[in-house]
Design an enzyme around this catalytic site. Structure first.
Site, PDB file in Angstrom:
ATOM      1  N   ALA A   1       0.834  -1.215   0.000  1.00 58.49           N
ATOM      2  CA  ALA A   1       0.000   0.000   0.000  1.00 58.49           C
ATOM      3  C   ALA A   1       0.861   1.255   0.000  1.00 58.49           C
ATOM      4  O   ALA A   1       1.964   1.273   0.550  1.00 58.49           O
ATOM      5  CB  ALA A   1      -0.909   0.000   1.227  1.00 58.49           C
TER       6      ALA A   1
ATOM      7  N   GLU B   1       7.567  -1.814 -10.249  1.00 61.83           N
ATOM      8  CA  GLU B   1       8.640  -2.388  -9.432  1.00 61.83           C
ATOM      9  C   GLU B   1       9.775  -1.374  -9.436  1.00 61.83           C
ATOM     10  O   GLU B   1      10.267  -0.993 -10.513  1.00 61.83           O
ATOM     11  CB  GLU B   1       9.115  -3.731  -9.985  1.00 61.83           C
ATOM     12  CG  GLU B   1       8.138  -4.869  -9.741  1.00 61.83           C
ATOM     13  CD  GLU B   1       8.705  -6.226 -10.116  1.00 61.83           C
ATOM     14  OE1 GLU B   1       8.427  -7.195  -9.392  1.00 61.83           O
ATOM     15  OE2 GLU B   1       9.424  -6.322 -11.138  1.00 61.83           O
TER      16      GLU B   1
ATOM     17  N   GLU C   1       0.934  -0.988 -17.166  1.00 54.34           N
ATOM     18  CA  GLU C   1       1.625  -0.432 -18.330  1.00 54.34           C
ATOM     19  C   GLU C   1       2.762  -1.345 -18.774  1.00 54.34           C
ATOM     20  O   GLU C   1       3.278  -2.139 -17.991  1.00 54.34           O
ATOM     21  CB  GLU C   1       2.152   0.971 -18.014  1.00 54.34           C
ATOM     22  CG  GLU C   1       1.047   1.952 -17.626  1.00 54.34           C
ATOM     23  CD  GLU C   1       1.535   3.385 -17.462  1.00 54.34           C
ATOM     24  OE1 GLU C   1       2.488   3.780 -18.153  1.00 54.34           O
ATOM     25  OE2 GLU C   1       0.946   4.120 -16.636  1.00 54.34           O
TER      26      GLU C   1
ATOM     27  N   MET D   1      -4.363   8.493 -21.046  1.00 56.00           N
ATOM     28  CA  MET D   1      -3.165   9.220 -20.608  1.00 56.00           C
ATOM     29  C   MET D   1      -2.671  10.155 -21.715  1.00 56.00           C
ATOM     30  O   MET D   1      -1.613   9.959 -22.317  1.00 56.00           O
ATOM     31  CB  MET D   1      -2.096   8.226 -20.165  1.00 56.00           C
ATOM     32  CG  MET D   1      -2.519   7.435 -18.930  1.00 56.00           C
ATOM     33  SD  MET D   1      -1.258   6.292 -18.305  1.00 56.00           S
ATOM     34  CE  MET D   1      -1.411   4.949 -19.492  1.00 56.00           C
ATOM     35  N   THR D   2      -3.465  11.185 -21.958  1.00 54.58           N
ATOM     36  CA  THR D   2      -3.197  12.112 -23.059  1.00 54.58           C
ATOM     37  C   THR D   2      -2.235  13.213 -22.613  1.00 54.58           C
ATOM     38  O   THR D   2      -2.588  14.390 -22.544  1.00 54.58           O
ATOM     39  CB  THR D   2      -4.515  12.703 -23.591  1.00 54.58           C
ATOM     40  OG1 THR D   2      -5.378  12.999 -22.482  1.00 54.58           O
ATOM     41  CG2 THR D   2      -5.210  11.731 -24.520  1.00 54.58           C
ATOM     42  N   TYR D   3      -1.016  12.793 -22.323  1.00 53.81           N
ATOM     43  CA  TYR D   3       0.063  13.712 -21.949  1.00 53.81           C
ATOM     44  C   TYR D   3       1.391  13.005 -22.154  1.00 53.81           C
ATOM     45  O   TYR D   3       1.424  11.825 -22.506  1.00 53.81           O
ATOM     46  CB  TYR D   3      -0.086  14.190 -20.499  1.00 53.81           C
ATOM     47  CG  TYR D   3      -0.512  13.133 -19.507  1.00 53.81           C
ATOM     48  CD1 TYR D   3       0.369  12.165 -19.036  1.00 53.81           C
ATOM     49  CD2 TYR D   3      -1.829  13.089 -19.052  1.00 53.81           C
ATOM     50  CE1 TYR D   3      -0.037  11.199 -18.137  1.00 53.81           C
ATOM     51  CE2 TYR D   3      -2.245  12.110 -18.148  1.00 53.81           C
ATOM     52  CZ  TYR D   3      -1.341  11.172 -17.691  1.00 53.81           C
ATOM     53  OH  TYR D   3      -1.745  10.202 -16.804  1.00 53.81           O
ATOM     54  N   GLU D   4       2.470  13.730 -21.976  1.00 53.40           N
ATOM     55  CA  GLU D   4       3.841  13.224 -22.137  1.00 53.40           C
ATOM     56  C   GLU D   4       4.263  13.070 -23.599  1.00 53.40           C
ATOM     57  O   GLU D   4       5.074  12.229 -23.925  1.00 53.40           O
ATOM     58  CB  GLU D   4       4.065  11.922 -21.371  1.00 53.40           C
ATOM     59  CG  GLU D   4       4.019  12.074 -19.867  1.00 53.40           C
ATOM     60  CD  GLU D   4       5.273  12.728 -19.261  1.00 53.40           C
ATOM     61  OE1 GLU D   4       6.307  12.056 -19.137  1.00 53.40           O
ATOM     62  OE2 GLU D   4       5.192  13.930 -18.911  1.00 53.40           O
TER      63      GLU D   4
ATOM     64  N   TRP E   1      -3.015  14.209 -13.710  1.00 53.72           N
ATOM     65  CA  TRP E   1      -1.740  13.671 -13.244  1.00 53.72           C
ATOM     66  C   TRP E   1      -0.818  14.875 -13.053  1.00 53.72           C
ATOM     67  O   TRP E   1      -0.444  15.522 -14.002  1.00 53.72           O
ATOM     68  CB  TRP E   1      -1.135  12.692 -14.251  1.00 53.72           C
ATOM     69  CG  TRP E   1       0.206  12.184 -13.787  1.00 53.72           C
ATOM     70  CD1 TRP E   1       1.440  12.638 -14.161  1.00 53.72           C
ATOM     71  CD2 TRP E   1       0.433  11.138 -12.835  1.00 53.72           C
ATOM     72  NE1 TRP E   1       2.417  11.953 -13.514  1.00 53.72           N
ATOM     73  CE2 TRP E   1       1.831  11.021 -12.689  1.00 53.72           C
ATOM     74  CE3 TRP E   1      -0.405  10.317 -12.089  1.00 53.72           C
ATOM     75  CZ2 TRP E   1       2.412  10.096 -11.821  1.00 53.72           C
ATOM     76  CZ3 TRP E   1       0.177   9.397 -11.240  1.00 53.72           C
ATOM     77  CH2 TRP E   1       1.560   9.282 -11.121  1.00 53.72           C
TER      78      TRP E   1
END
Length: 430
Positions: free
Chosen positions: A148, A173, A216, A279-282, A405
């Protein structure tokens, strides 16, 4: 709300007079650190409705159509004749229009073993504008157990603001998403069964209302295994009174190649999930060349494909609350931009006497400057104009809403404009 772009010679006094408001109101709304403004800086002016200044070629009809108001109402409010010729520069008042209702979702990522005071303050400040607060993240271990994140006062803050909690599950990870871990989760039944039990038990005990998968870099060969995992867990979540949502890579076609994209099956997610975060960024990212982080032309390409596979009323458009400062020249593998909040970007521009420019195609602000070592920098970030363009896109495509985000980066104009544009869905009073 009114957006005003600072021109050369503007002062807080002249801007306040233009909009019949006070210097204090503008300063407070934009959390200005100093009265010294930056040329090209976008300010939000806290007024009811907005003003429009007539431009060459404008007519009463064209202005009324632009703001979705009748020509007769516009003329009546501004006490002008229907057939009047409008002089350039004339100030017209545009009344507020009815606001659509949307869902807003905000990720909050504690770093380390506790929630920092800065993040807790941001969560407390921004949660009134959120439907879902999403602590990032519960990490899946290789045996199917969960680790957590620190939650501290998140549940209390959410309850105080009638905000739902979203239980974010990732295949992180260390500092990276693990393809190997994703493969284990999706193909080893004993691990998967334990994981499902742990998710449901932990989420229900913790007062969560939604389980949100951010898996992802899933191997392409595990695409159908991911789909089957969703089909398997959905009835278990429904039985426990939990929603199912997922974060999806920004695809523009079903056949888009690449490890980030191939296992995210938009059509299946559209059928199974209660909602998705795209995730419409980066596009501009820390290790990549200088670009706008979420250029609206690219965001719109993703959304236009998405709505062919996923019902629009299930789609949350992802939105960054940050920009990047690149040192030039950019060298791939050697250059890494630093993340900056919109407020930091304005401060950097002010301290370096840099005028802010605006890319109309990307609908994004940027500026260049030289540091103390005479190295050139370019900064792409977000401002009131760029976020308003995204809000207009959400309305035009009739999407479910927006997902941020991430919380903790100062962007006061966003929250003012979000509240001005929309009614935010909140948990019903018990």
């Amino acid at each position: 709300m009114q957006i005003h772009v600072v021109a050369r010679g503007d002062t807080l006094f002249t801007i306040a007079n233009t909009y019949n408001t006070s210097i204090f109101s503008i300063t407070e709304a934009n959390e200005l650190e100093t009265p010294n403004l930056v040329v090209g800086q976008a300010l939000v002016i806290p007024i009811i409705g907005q003003y429009y200044f007539v431009k060459q070629g404008d007519t009463l009809f064209s202005i009324a159509r632009r703001f979705n108001i009748s020509r007769e109402e516009l003329a009546r409010i501004n006490n002008i004749q229907l057939n009047a010729v409008l002089p350039v520069g004339l100030r017209l008042y545009i009344p507020p229009r009815p606001k659509p209702t949307i869902t807003s979702f905000g990720y909050a990522e504690p770093i380390g073993n506790t929630v920092s005071p800065v993040l807790e303050n941001a969560v407390e400040k921004n949660t009134p504008f959120l439907t879902y607060l999403a602590p990032f993240s519960y990490r899946v271990n290789r045996d199917g157990s969960l680790t957590a994140p620190p939650l501290d006062r998140f549940r209390e803050i959410a309850e105080n603001n009638r905000t739902y909690l979203s239980f974010v599950v990732t295949n992180l990870e260390g500092d990276s998403f693990s393809s190997e871990l994703a493969h284990i989760i999706l193909t080893v039944q004993a691990v998967q069964n334990r994981l499902i039990d742990e998710i449901i038990n932990t989420a229900t005990a913790g007062g969560f209302q939604d389980v949100h998968f951010d898996f992802e870099f899933i191997p392409q060969d595990d695409r159908e295994a991911y789909n089957e995992f969703l089909r398997k867990i959905k009835p278990r979540l429904e039985q426990a009174g939990l929603l199912l949502s997922a974060a999806l890579a920004p695809k523009t076609s079903a056949t888009q190649q690449g490890l980030l994209y191939e296992a995210h099956d938009y059509r299946v997610h559209g059928e199974i999930d209660n909602f998705v975060v795209l995730m419409t960024y980066e596009w501009g990212y820390s290790a990549g060349p200088p670009l706008p982080v979420s250029p609206i032309n690219e965001v719109e390409r993703v959304l236009n494909y998405a709505i062919t596979e996923i019902p629009p009323n299930k789609i949350l458009m992802g939105q960054n609350l940050y920009g990047y400062d690149w040192t030039l020249p950019f060298v791939r593998g050697e250059s890494f931009a630093r993340a900056v909040s919109p407020q930091q970007a304005i401060r950097i521009a002010r301290e370096n006497n840099a005028a802010i420019q605006y890319d109309e195609t990307a609908q994004a602000p940027f500026f260049t400057y030289y540091d103390n070592q005479r190295r050139e920098h370019i900064v792409w970030f977000e401002d009131a104009r760029s976020i308003q363009a995204k809000f207009d896109l959400i309305k035009r495509l009739d999407l479910l809403g927006i997902a941020y985000w991430k919380l903790g980066l100062s962007f006061p104009q966003n929250w003012l404009l979000l509240n001005d544009n929309f009614i935010i869905t909140k948990k019903r009073e018990s």
